[in-house]
Design an enzyme around this catalytic site. Structure first.
Site, PDB file in Angstrom:
ATOM      1  N   LEU A 342       0.852  -1.193   0.000  1.00 49.87           N
ATOM      2  CA  LEU A 342       0.000   0.000   0.000  1.00 49.87           C
ATOM      3  C   LEU A 342       0.886   1.240   0.000  1.00 49.87           C
ATOM      4  CD1 LEU A 342      -2.626  -1.280   2.567  1.00 49.87           C
ATOM      5  CD2 LEU A 342      -2.981  -0.931   0.114  1.00 49.87           C
ATOM      6  N   GLU A 343       0.796   2.024  -1.051  1.00 52.26           N
ATOM      7  CA  GLU A 343       1.698   3.160  -1.230  1.00 52.26           C
ATOM      8  C   GLU A 343       1.057   4.495  -0.907  1.00 52.26           C
ATOM      9  OE1 GLU A 343       3.696   2.899  -4.986  1.00 52.26           O
ATOM     10  OE2 GLU A 343       4.179   0.783  -4.712  1.00 52.26           O
TER      11      GLU A 343
END
Length: 517
Positions: A342-343
């Site tokens: 998850l960026e």
């Protein structure tokens, strides 16, 4: 999903705005309205303004002296100068009440100044800033049901200039601290050496032997892992079936799960365009390929996130949904676990809750990997690092993306440019000295110049970095003072781009990893 996983620099600290407050006297007692600390709360910090005793009374410091010129209030502040192997940390242990909420704050000045607390019994808070004028840091935390003491800390960063601190307070339920008796100023005094040897960011090594902690459960996996992302889409890289992924890859991360309309919810569908390009790759064939890889001793996991991933786990409800839907997909497709990529931010508390729940259902053999960006692993105070430490008991490996980053600080306090062996080793060193086991630290690299916007290094450079961390050989200008022969391995984005580039990661890095002692 687009393949390039671009870094999106985010502030890794937030100044939590509280209610309006009035500071009374040198004790730092705060009275506020009902939105923040209330009148029954007290300041639990001893000598938070550094005005009493030898001006460091109440604090245990490694390299601090009183400051008389640049102060925030009063006549004194704290000045501490980090060294090459020292963050200049000052700590104070404070008695607190269980299951209570506290607000920690302080005014700081200088490069990379950190304020936080350890041993809270919950998620330990940490916040930081870089400033040329006094800036207020503030964070909150809630103690655990059995917590009666916490350690408050201030520190800078390795090899950086001195930092200043003043007016530190910890507001919450408890018995107020009496002010120490003032004495004649002692500008040359220093605190006693810190005895903790831990910190956030991580402590530096002292040349002592490599930690002996070992993996808790990695059934069927080799000592050093090669992880590769498999693309469930066509973006110009070689299209592959799962069966086409070379045997050198020990862990295959299927990219990516999709977000549902329910917060925390996951789904997965084999991309029809990819299926068409492969001549009709069916879901049944996909599942059969996963089963064949597992029969060959490989692990296949589902990656959550990517550059545009929008899965958010920020509540107990969404944590439950995440665990429920991830478990359903694991059972349906035969996945061995999940990868967290998850960026756009994570919540260490609730995502940790979800992952522990998922691990408990999966039992022995569960594989959990993460792929944070470099900015996410610069300090143990960031949410991604907190997450890694929170799930350390079920974590397989953290494969930080050492690309699309620009320049970053290493554990030596120096700035390193991406695309070099020093960038890989000096940044991995932060995690190795920050609480993760060596087997839980991997080097994430792009398989080719087409696979990322920047930061590509050749397979030989990756091997040099692995050798440097494991044995102290083939290093660049940075040579760690500790060796980690159990270093976890390497990861690449992606198996598809590696195939397009000739298989250098699988052939060169994979064979090197599996030959390492």
């Amino acid at each position: 999903m687009p393949p390039a996983r671009h870094a999106r620099p985010r502030a890794v600290h937030s100044l939590l705005a509280g209610a309006s407050a009035i500071t009374i006297g040198l004790s730092g007692l705060v009275l506020a309205d009902g939105t923040g600390a209330h009148a029954a709360d007290v300041d639990l910090i001893t000598n938070g303004g550094f005005e009493y005793g030898n001006h460091l009374t109440g604090w245990t410091c490694s390299a601090a002296v009183p400051e008389t010129t640049a102060v925030h209030s009063g006549a004194f502040a704290l000045r501490s100068t980090p060294g090459a192997g020292d963050t200049g940390e000052c700590v104070q242990t404070v008695t607190v009440k269980p299951s209570s909420t506290y607000t920690l704050s302080g005014w700081v000045l200088g490069p990379y100044v950190y304020l936080g607390a350890r041993g809270t019994g919950g998620t330990d808070p940490s916040t930081w800033t870089t400033s040329t004028g006094y800036t207020k840091l503030s964070t909150t935390f809630t103690t655990g049901a059995n917590t009666t003491g916490v350690t408050v800390y201030l520190h800078g960063w390795y090899g950086q200039p001195a930092f200043l601190a003043d007016d530190v307070s910890l507001i919450g339920p408890g018995d107020p601290k009496p002010s120490p008796t003032a004495t004649t100023p002692t500008p040359t005094g220093t605190g006693s050496p810190t005895s903790t040897g831990t910190g956030s960011p991580p402590p530096t090594g002292t040349g002592t032997p490599t930690p002996t902690d070992t993996p808790t459960d990695r059934p069927g996996l080799p000592k050093h892992l090669l992880t590769g992302y498999w693309q469930n889409f066509d973006n110009g890289a070689t299209v592959q079936r799962i069966s086409d992924v070379p045997a050198a890859y020990d862990v295959i991360a299927v990219s990516f799960a999709d977000a549902t309309t329910t917060p925390g919810g996951l789904s997965f569908t084999l991309d029809p365009t990819l299926s068409s390009r492969l001549g009709g790759y069916t879901e049944a064939q996909f599942k059969a390929d996963i089963a064949a890889k597992k029969a060959a001793g490989k692990k296949v996991i589902l990656s959550v996130g990517g550059q545009n991933g929008t899965v958010a786990v920020n509540s107990s409800a969404s944590a439950t949904t995440f665990a429920d839907t991830a478990w359903a997909l694991m059972r349906s497709y035969g996945f061995d676990g999940v990868d967290i990529d998850l960026e756009n931010g994570v919540n260490a508390t609730y995502l940790g809750q979800a992952l522990h729940s998922l691990a408990a259902r999966a039992g022995k053999g569960f594989v959990l990997t993460t792929a944070p960006q470099t900015i996410d692993m610069q300090s143990t105070g960031t949410e991604y690092f907190k997450l890694a430490l929170n799930v350390k008991d079920v974590l397989t490996i953290v494969n930080t993306q050492y690309y699309n980053s620009g320049t970053m600080l290493g554990c030596d306090g120096q700035v390193h440019a991406q695309g070099t062996v020093d960038f890989l080793t000096a940044l991995a060193c932060i995690q190795l000295k920050g609480g993760l086991r060596p087997d839980q630290v991997g080097l994430g690299v792009p398989a080719s110049t087409s696979a990322a916007g920047g930061g590509y290094v050749g397979p030989g450079v990756v091997n040099n970095a692995l050798d440097c961390l494991a044995a102290g050989t083939n290093c660049g200008s940075f040579k760690p003072d500790t060796r980690w022969p159990g270093i976890g391995g390497a990861m690449t984005w992606s198996t598809n781009w590696d195939a397009r580039a000739g298989g250098g990661i699988a052939g060169t890095v994979g064979s090197h990893l599996h030959a390492m002692p």
